[in-house]
Enzyme design. Structure first.
Site, short mmCIF file in Angstrom:
data_model
loop_
_atom_site.label_atom_id
_atom_site.label_comp_id
_atom_site.label_asym_id
_atom_site.label_seq_id
_atom_site.Cartn_x
_atom_site.Cartn_y
_atom_site.Cartn_z
N ASP A 1 23.64 102.45 124.20
CA ASP A 1 22.60 102.42 124.68
C ASP A 1 22.30 104.26 123.90
O ASP A 1 20.64 104.46 123.88
CB ASP A 1 22.25 103.10 126.58
CG ASP A 1 23.81 104.04 126.63
OD1 ASP A 1 24.66 104.20 125.40
OD2 ASP A 1 24.27 103.61 127.76
N TYR B 1 28.42 85.64 123.91
CA TYR B 1 27.40 84.85 123.31
C TYR B 1 28.31 83.65 122.80
O TYR B 1 28.09 82.53 122.27
CB TYR B 1 26.69 84.94 121.62
CG TYR B 1 24.79 86.05 122.18
CD1 TYR B 1 25.09 86.64 123.29
CD2 TYR B 1 24.48 85.75 121.68
CE1 TYR B 1 23.42 87.16 123.92
CE2 TYR B 1 22.93 86.87 121.37
CZ TYR B 1 22.89 87.46 122.28
OH TYR B 1 21.47 87.95 122.98
N ASP C 1 22.10 92.18 118.75
CA ASP C 1 20.39 91.17 118.83
C ASP C 1 19.90 92.41 119.53
O ASP C 1 18.57 92.19 119.11
CB ASP C 1 21.10 89.97 120.48
CG ASP C 1 20.08 88.76 119.69
OD1 ASP C 1 19.17 89.22 119.04
OD2 ASP C 1 20.15 88.25 120.56
N LYS D 1 30.05 99.40 123.70
CA LYS D 1 29.67 100.59 125.02
C LYS D 1 31.18 100.55 125.44
O LYS D 1 31.73 99.88 126.73
CB LYS D 1 28.81 99.54 125.53
CG LYS D 1 28.63 100.14 127.00
CD LYS D 1 27.16 100.55 126.98
CE LYS D 1 27.09 101.35 128.42
NZ LYS D 1 26.36 103.31 128.15
#
Ligand code: NAD
Length: 420
Positions: free
Chosen positions: A283, A159, A307, A229
């Protein structure tokens, strides 16, 4: 500081920094607080929140001197630009502010004004307290199990806005560098390509995780979970995890323990004076939001994960009309609801102002006005419990009365006065 087109209120005083190191504020009884109503439904929820926050301030012996500033469509009308210096300067000078949503067109057009504001003011932590309000319809069986506070890093990650458009000279240069100098050409397909960069720094990670740990300690929370992740993106998200643990050990070693230590040294029984710092793969964490909701508390994560994750968690407690947020820097706060400008409902006096009002509650808490903040929370809960609610909640509950945005805000004000 002089402003081009906005007036500093003649009444009220400036909030100042009391302590450079800790970012603690000196808050007068009548602070000047900049407010951006925002685009679309911002024109509905902005004034509604203003009314409720004012009532809570007055009920606790204070008042707020609002300073209207502009961004988005209203700024284009006033200034001919989306984000005038007046607005950024006012939030910088007065330190604590609140804003409604701002529209960002997809693809072409300008970059997100929300992201620009957070970057310009170095508001590096987006904080979203996510808990269920009794009586709010939810898609899950036990919404009350959700009581998490998300700390989402605001300035880095994909971002950060470091990206190049397909077909430009810049993207071809970057591609050439990657294929030539960096030797990764075999990973890039032929043909048009867009390229973005994902920066994650030690500095950015540690100041975010520090805020999350500080919050957890101050509010007597049980754990901080670093979500990443890192199994796939080892040098960015994996580094976030490593730096997060490092910070916890370096600066909070006497009051934090890892999950391993919890089992090895304490048999899984958490000592009252220790905060557990743990980590989860993103996840898996998205599943656990649903399946092990009660086991998580404060979450610290990067921009993109944060987000997605905070919106998913927001859905579990009743959706966008309810979910509040705030952006924090060192000694600065810009409160804003999670939802966007929902253009199709703009100006209809229809949508739910709860998210904006509860964002204001976070702001009041940051001012140190805990009594006013509690009053806002209680008054919102009381109003929703009475089933006098806006259309989004009304259509999901049995009975009750459907109210306009402004009527719902008036009910909350009545309850603020009643509960004070
Ligand atoms: P959105 O949040 O504006 O609206 C999605 C849907 O959620 C709406 O159609 C409505 O059904 C519901 N909703 C949202 N707020 C509600 C409320 N207060 N009460 C009742 N229902 C509500 O999301 P979007 O349609 O993806 O985005 C519209 C615009 O807002 C885009 O330009 C986007 O970039 C922008 N946006 C801004 C912010 C921000 O200012 N921080 C955040 C998200 C999106």
């Amino acid at each position: 500081m002089s402003y081009d087109k906005v007036e500093v209120p003649s009444e009220g005083e400036k909030i100042t920094l009391a302590d450079e190191e800790t970012g603690k504020l000196d808050v007068p009884e009548q602070p000047i607080i900049p407010i951006i109503h925002g685009d679309g439904i911002g024109t509905d929820v902005g004034p509604a929140a203003q009314k409720v926050l004012e009532a809570a301030a007055e009920a606790t012996g204070r008042s707020i001197s609002w300073m209207r500033v502009y961004a988005g469509a209203s700024a284009r009308d006033e200034y001919g630009e989306n984000l005038p210096d007046d607005t950024v300067d006012a939030i910088r000078e007065f330190r604590v502010a609140i804003k409604g949503p701002l529209t960002t067109p997809v693809g072409a057009g300008f970059r997100s004004l929300n992201v620009a504001l957070r970057q310009k003011l170095d508001l590096y932590a987006n904080v979203r307290p996510t808990y269920h309000i009794d009586g709010v319809p939810s898609p899950v069986k036990n919404p009350e199990a959700m009581d998490m506070v998300f700390f989402r890093e605001n300035t880095e990650d994909v971002y950060a806005g470091i990206e190049w458009e397909a077909g430009t000279g810049e993207v071809e240069e970057v591609k050439e560098f990657l294929a030539g100098e960096m030797g990764v050409g075999d990973k890039l397909h032929d043909g048009p390509i867009g390229i973005g960069v994902k920066p994650i720094t030690e500095f950015g990670t540690k100041r975010l995780v520090r805020q999350a740990i500080e919050y957890a300690l101050e509010n007597d929370r049980d754990s901080v979970t670093l979500v990443h992740k890192g199994n796939i993106m080892k040098f960015t998200e994996g580094a976030f995890r490593d730096w997060g643990y490092e910070l916890a050990e370096e600066e909070y070693g006497d009051v934090t323990i890892t999950e391993d230590a919890l089992w090895d040294e304490y048999d899984g029984e958490q000592p009252a004076d220790k905060l557990v710092v743990k980590d989860r793969i993103a996840d898996n964490m998205l599943q656990q939001l649903l399946t092990r909701t009660g086991q998580y508390d404060v979450i610290a994560t990067m921009n993109l994960n944060g987000d997605y994750m905070s919106d998913a968690a927001g859905a579990q407690i009743g959706g966008l009309g309810i979910a509040p947020g705030a952006n924090f820097g060192d000694g600065r706060c810009l409160a804003e609801p999670v939802h966007g400008s929902a253009p199709k409902y703009a100006g209809e006096d229809k949508v739910n102002p709860t998210a904006m009002i509860l964002s204001g509650r976070i702001m009041l808490e940051y001012l140190g006005w805990k009594d006013a903040a509690t009053l806002v929370r209680d008054a919102v809960e009381e109003t929703i419990a009475s089933k006098e609610v806006t259309y989004d909640l009304h259509r999901q509950i049995d009975g009750g009365e459907k109210l306009a945005t402004s009527e719902f805000a008036d009910k909350i004000v009545e309850n603020v006065e009643k509960l004070a």
